[in-house]
Design a protein around this motif. Sequence first.
Motif, PDB file in Angstrom:
ATOM      1  N   LYS A  99       1.078  -1.015   0.072  1.00  0.00           N
ATOM      2  CA  LYS A  99       0.059  -0.036  -0.061  1.00  0.00           C
ATOM      3  C   LYS A  99       0.873   1.235  -0.184  1.00  0.00           C
ATOM      4  O   LYS A  99       1.245   1.667   1.101  1.00  0.00           O
ATOM      5  N   ALA A 100       1.179   1.598  -1.099  1.00  0.00           N
ATOM      6  CA  ALA A 100       2.162   2.808  -1.399  1.00  0.00           C
ATOM      7  C   ALA A 100       1.907   4.219  -0.616  1.00  0.00           C
ATOM      8  O   ALA A 100       2.592   4.970  -0.621  1.00  0.00           O
ATOM      9  N   PHE A 101       0.228   4.475  -0.523  1.00  0.00           N
ATOM     10  CA  PHE A 101       0.111   5.376   0.145  1.00  0.00           C
ATOM     11  C   PHE A 101       0.492   5.396   1.770  1.00  0.00           C
ATOM     12  O   PHE A 101       0.064   6.457   2.556  1.00  0.00           O
ATOM     13  N   GLN A 102       0.798   4.514   2.303  1.00  0.00           N
ATOM     14  CA  GLN A 102       1.031   4.218   3.557  1.00  0.00           C
ATOM     15  C   GLN A 102       2.841   4.498   3.649  1.00  0.00           C
ATOM     16  O   GLN A 102       3.419   4.121   2.604  1.00  0.00           O
ATOM     17  N   PRO A 103       3.250   4.797   4.832  1.00  0.00           N
ATOM     18  CA  PRO A 103       4.745   4.804   4.917  1.00  0.00           C
ATOM     19  C   PRO A 103       5.847   4.149   4.861  1.00  0.00           C
ATOM     20  O   PRO A 103       6.886   4.324   4.454  1.00  0.00           O
ATOM     21  N   GLY A 104       5.546   2.724   4.977  1.00  0.00           N
ATOM     22  CA  GLY A 104       6.423   1.881   5.266  1.00  0.00           C
ATOM     23  C   GLY A 104       7.496   1.629   4.163  1.00  0.00           C
ATOM     24  O   GLY A 104       8.623   1.548   4.290  1.00  0.00           O
ATOM     25  N   GLY A 105       6.924   1.563   2.882  1.00  0.00           N
ATOM     26  CA  GLY A 105       7.933   1.499   1.640  1.00  0.00           C
ATOM     27  C   GLY A 105       9.055   2.261   1.730  1.00  0.00           C
ATOM     28  O   GLY A 105      10.200   2.063   1.550  1.00  0.00           O
ATOM     29  N   ALA A 106       8.421   3.748   1.547  1.00  0.00           N
ATOM     30  CA  ALA A 106       9.230   4.751   1.455  1.00  0.00           C
ATOM     31  C   ALA A 106      10.345   4.702   2.435  1.00  0.00           C
ATOM     32  O   ALA A 106      11.719   5.045   2.149  1.00  0.00           O
ATOM     33  N   LYS A 107      10.009   4.635   3.651  1.00  0.00           N
ATOM     34  CA  LYS A 107      10.819   4.928   4.884  1.00  0.00           C
ATOM     35  C   LYS A 107      11.945   3.541   4.947  1.00  0.00           C
ATOM     36  O   LYS A 107      13.129   4.058   5.073  1.00  0.00           O
ATOM     37  N   LEU A 108      11.519   2.482   4.602  1.00  0.00           N
ATOM     38  CA  LEU A 108      12.660   1.576   4.487  1.00  0.00           C
ATOM     39  C   LEU A 108      13.628   1.406   3.101  1.00  0.00           C
ATOM     40  O   LEU A 108      14.508   1.182   3.329  1.00  0.00           O
ATOM     41  N   ARG A 109      12.893   1.949   2.046  1.00  0.00           N
ATOM     42  CA  ARG A 109      13.737   1.996   0.888  1.00  0.00           C
ATOM     43  C   ARG A 109      14.710   3.091   1.146  1.00  0.00           C
ATOM     44  O   ARG A 109      16.026   3.123   0.542  1.00  0.00           O
ATOM     45  N   GLU A 110      14.516   4.358   1.904  1.00  0.00           N
ATOM     46  CA  GLU A 110      15.071   5.319   2.333  1.00  0.00           C
ATOM     47  C   GLU A 110      16.500   4.796   3.121  1.00  0.00           C
ATOM     48  O   GLU A 110      17.530   5.419   2.887  1.00  0.00           O
ATOM     49  N   ARG A 111      16.207   3.994   3.711  1.00  0.00           N
ATOM     50  CA  ARG A 111      17.376   3.088   4.817  1.00  0.00           C
ATOM     51  C   ARG A 111      18.249   2.326   3.682  1.00  0.00           C
ATOM     52  O   ARG A 111      18.822   1.625   4.321  1.00  0.00           O
ATOM     53  N   GLY A 112      17.906   1.999   2.675  1.00  0.00           N
ATOM     54  CA  GLY A 112      18.661   1.110   1.696  1.00  0.00           C
ATOM     55  C   GLY A 112      18.132  -0.057   1.470  1.00  0.00           C
ATOM     56  O   GLY A 112      18.891  -0.962   0.949  1.00  0.00           O
ATOM     57  N   LEU A 113      17.107  -0.489   2.053  1.00  0.00           N
ATOM     58  CA  LEU A 113      16.504  -1.854   1.759  1.00  0.00           C
ATOM     59  C   LEU A 113      15.935  -2.190   0.484  1.00  0.00           C
ATOM     60  O   LEU A 113      15.258  -1.212   0.073  1.00  0.00           O
ATOM     61  N   ARG A 114      16.444  -2.958  -0.210  1.00  0.00           N
ATOM     62  CA  ARG A 114      15.690  -3.385  -1.506  1.00  0.00           C
ATOM     63  C   ARG A 114      14.290  -4.033  -1.225  1.00  0.00           C
ATOM     64  O   ARG A 114      14.080  -5.124  -0.714  1.00  0.00           O
TER      65      ARG A 114
END
Length: 191
Positions: free
Chosen positions: A156-171
């Motif tokens: 659910k790209a409208f919730q913050p999890g994906g953006a937050k963890l990608r920013e930390r470098g997680l693929r």
Amino acid sequence: MQQLIERIKRDGVVKPGGVLKVDSFLNHQIDPKLSYDMAKEIHRLFENEDVNKILTIEASGIGMAVLTGLVFDCPVVFAKKSKTINLSDDVYSTTVYSFTHQVSKQVLVSKRYLNPGDRVLIVDDFLANGAALEGLCDIVEQAGATVVGAAIAIEKAFQPGGAKLRERGLRIESLARIESMGEDSIVFCKE
Ligand code: G4P
């Protein structure tokens, strides 16, 4: 993954509060053929990463994780949710807060099943706020193992999890990414 997107369009039901019900093929009744095709797609995405272990969290991630382990030909470990705080020395543990259910749970993995040197692919059905994924990454780190990435069925790209963890470098590779949804429509991210 077009096949999953089509299935969500056909059988997904959006509930008030931004919850997508996919009980008919992923969360209650499981479509093994679709899950197997998802596992093959995950393998295509991560085949060069020398994955030797799949990690998921109970309960709904286990089905697709097992099929992913079958395709990678490696063991599948699932983190257990525990209500008790009495932890023994032989487990890695972390606390995961569920925004949806508004409770914190201890999440455990036996030290026997994660080892330094493991190259771990995390698999889960949903990515929303990212708390579960963050907790699983923490457990892999405690084991001295490496997270090669995370494969998610529905983000659910409208919730913050994906953006937050990608920013930390997680693929993170999500097979279907939802940009927005309402009771009458689901809009998928264009990639
Ligand atoms: P997070 O896992 O990304 O941190 O998000 P959140 O705390 O919001 O999610 C809590 C639980 O709800 C998770 O399952 C998650 O997979 C699931 N979830 C989140 N959004 C949706 C949704 O739109 N539809 C469905 N069907 N599930 C959603 P869980 O409580 O850990 O348990 P389980 O269902 O795997 O047993």
